[in-house]
Design a protein around this motif. Structure first.
Motif, mmCIF file in Angstrom:
data_model
loop_
_atom_site.group_PDB
_atom_site.id
_atom_site.type_symbol
_atom_site.label_atom_id
_atom_site.label_comp_id
_atom_site.label_asym_id
_atom_site.label_seq_id
_atom_site.Cartn_x
_atom_site.Cartn_y
_atom_site.Cartn_z
ATOM 1 N N THR A 179 -11.534 1.531 -10.346
ATOM 2 C CA THR A 179 -12.980 1.352 -10.300
ATOM 3 C C THR A 179 -13.576 2.147 -9.155
ATOM 4 O O THR A 179 -13.063 2.120 -8.036
ATOM 5 C CB THR A 179 -13.302 -0.153 -10.156
ATOM 6 N N PHE A 180 -14.684 2.841 -9.443
ATOM 7 C CA PHE A 180 -15.244 3.805 -8.494
ATOM 8 C C PHE A 180 -16.753 3.602 -8.342
ATOM 9 O O PHE A 180 -17.443 3.243 -9.292
ATOM 10 C CB PHE A 180 -14.955 5.232 -8.977
ATOM 11 N N ILE A 204 -12.658 0.806 -2.568
ATOM 12 C CA ILE A 204 -12.255 1.251 -3.902
ATOM 13 C C ILE A 204 -10.799 0.881 -4.151
ATOM 14 O O ILE A 204 -9.934 1.048 -3.276
ATOM 15 C CB ILE A 204 -12.499 2.766 -4.054
ATOM 16 N N ASN A 205 -10.517 0.380 -5.344
ATOM 17 C CA ASN A 205 -9.194 -0.196 -5.642
ATOM 18 C C ASN A 205 -8.205 0.800 -6.223
ATOM 19 O O ASN A 205 -7.238 0.412 -6.881
ATOM 20 C CB ASN A 205 -9.346 -1.386 -6.597
ATOM 21 N N TYR A 206 -8.413 2.083 -5.981
ATOM 22 C CA TYR A 206 -7.534 3.123 -6.520
ATOM 23 C C TYR A 206 -7.486 4.249 -5.482
ATOM 24 O O TYR A 206 -8.434 4.444 -4.712
ATOM 25 C CB TYR A 206 -8.091 3.641 -7.852
ATOM 26 N N LYS A 207 -6.405 4.989 -5.459
ATOM 27 C CA LYS A 207 -6.254 6.062 -4.482
ATOM 28 C C LYS A 207 -7.322 7.138 -4.688
ATOM 29 O O LYS A 207 -7.466 7.685 -5.783
ATOM 30 C CB LYS A 207 -4.871 6.701 -4.586
ATOM 31 N N ILE A 208 -8.046 7.445 -3.617
ATOM 32 C CA ILE A 208 -9.043 8.511 -3.670
ATOM 33 C C ILE A 208 -8.712 9.562 -2.620
ATOM 34 O O ILE A 208 -7.982 9.304 -1.653
ATOM 35 C CB ILE A 208 -10.471 7.977 -3.460
ATOM 36 N N ASN A 209 -9.270 10.748 -2.813
ATOM 37 C CA ASN A 209 -9.086 11.854 -1.871
ATOM 38 C C ASN A 209 -10.436 12.191 -1.269
ATOM 39 O O ASN A 209 -11.348 12.660 -1.960
ATOM 40 C CB ASN A 209 -8.515 13.075 -2.609
#
Length: 405
Positions: A136-137, A170-175
């Protein structure tokens, strides 16, 4: 009403008989809207020529949740419309691959204190990520920075604070390049390859020079990052790009341009479409984009996409408080090589924030209180299927189909 829906609602009502009447009715309305969305969405979840062996990439898109103490549907006491979207996205039947929220997560006015706005943002993120296992973003919106009051030092939320309140959760790896609120994330595409989601930050300034309430601000640093990192780093031929930006980009149709859009972007709003057009056509872009408020200032773009793999799918945004889809206008002379870029605007989630110009009616309760967008993307056939949950579906009862490239 279909027999299956009658059974579902009847069973659900039986299980919730101990709930208050208004909450029970809200849950029944959710089930009806969900079943209606399932009916339209499930036939386009897979490539029809290959069946369930060819699952498409599916997105739940919410925008303009406008959490506040006065919001209808997303009141701080019970942000029920956000909860419904999260519940839908996590339903195993629809196998959603990503969920996005394109800004204006809160509402405010000129007397909303900084502490109150921070509280609203905390309630948004707590609700958005609770019971949520879907990647989710979020992207920033003009209300999220709390800059309606010109006394920025007292009222405004800083970039670092906004990062702590939104992006870092945010619950997912971001760059992302440090504590910035722009980033990209790579997700596995069921059709093969990778979907890259690029989130732009329209409140991007190190100091409170401009009102981000009335201007979409993208810094030179962010534009350099977009050109040289987000659209290039680790990109492969099997990458497909979706860009999140709160403010709408310019429609190609001049009448639409005059009626619904004005220049939100501090730097010429053809800048992002020009960059994307150069990326799509694998060409160079060397150009300056002037600041509309300070003529001596500009953002420079100097990039070559000659050897850059990857393709562009679409933009997802909000801000207009209505559903729209349209082709984006680029000032590039090479834009005739490919079909126009596509932009999809999600309707606002809070019925009390309904736009006076929208054709979609909302209601303080019932089936037309909540709404959000659903996408199924076929990256092999270059097709986007669009349908809806709630109010917008009453005006678009059939699945919409768009070709992209």
């Amino acid at each position: 009403m279909p027999i299956s829906l009658i059974l579902i609602v009847g069973l659900f009502a039986g299980c919730s008989k101990n709930l208050p009447v208004d909450e029970e009715k809200k849950l029944e309305d959710y089930e009806i809207n969900k079943e209606d969305s399932f009916r339209r969405f499930m036939p386009v979840m897979y490539d029809p020529s290959e069946g369930k062996q060819a699952e498409l990439f599916k997105i739940v898109h919410i925008s303009d949740a406008h959490v506040s103490s006065w919001s209808n549907g997303n009141n701080v006491q019970n942000p029920s419309n956000i909860k419904e979207a999260v519940r839908f996205a996590n339903d195993p039947v629809v196998k959603i691959n990503a969920m996005v929220a394109t800004g204006d997560h809160i509402s405010n006015h000129d007397k909303t204190s900084r502490e109150t706005a921070i509280n609203f943002l905390n309630i948004f993120t707590d609700t958005f990520y609770q019971n949520n296992d879907i990647p989710t973003f979020t992207a920033t919106g003009n209300h999220d920075i709390n800059m309606i009051n010109p006394d920025f030092a007292t009222y405004a939320i800083s970039k670092i604070e906004l990062n702590n309140l939104l992006t870092s959760k945010i619950n997912y790896k971001i760059n992302s390049p440090g504590a910035e609120n722009y980033y990209y994330a790579d997700l596995a595409n069921p059709r093969g390859g990778t979907i890259r989601i690029i989130a732009l930050d329209v409140t991007d300034q190190d100091n409170w020079v401009y009102s981000a309430q009335h201007n979409a601000i993208l810094s030179q640093k962010q534009i350099d990052w977009l050109c040289h990192t987000a659209l290039k780093k680790d990109m492969t031929e099997l990458h497909s790009v979706i860009v999140l930006t709160h403010h709408p980009l310019p429609p190609d149709d001049e009448e639409s341009f005059k009626k619904i859009i004005y220049s939100y972007y501090l730097y010429n709003w053809n800048m992002i479409p020009d960059i994307i057009e150069a990326f799509r056509t694998k060409q160079d872009l060397i150009k300056k984009y002037r600041n509309k408020l300070l003529v001596s200032d500009s953002v420079s773009v100097n990039v070559s996409f000659n050897n850059s793999p990857g393709e562009f799918i679409c933009y997802l945004g909000g801000h207009l408080h209505t559903y729209l889809h349209y082709e984006v206008k680029s000032s590039s002379t090479i834009s005739s090589i490919l079909p126009k870029q596509l932009m999809f605007i999600a309707n606002n989630m809070s019925a009390s924030e309904k736009s006076e110009t929208t054709h979609i009616e909302r209601s303080p309760t019932g089936l037309q209180n909540n709404t959000f967008n659903l996408y199924a993307i076929d990256t092999k056939r270059k097709i986007i299927y669009v349908t809806f949950f709630g109010a917008t579906s009453f005006y678009y009862p059939n699945v919409l189909t768009f070709n992209y490239l």
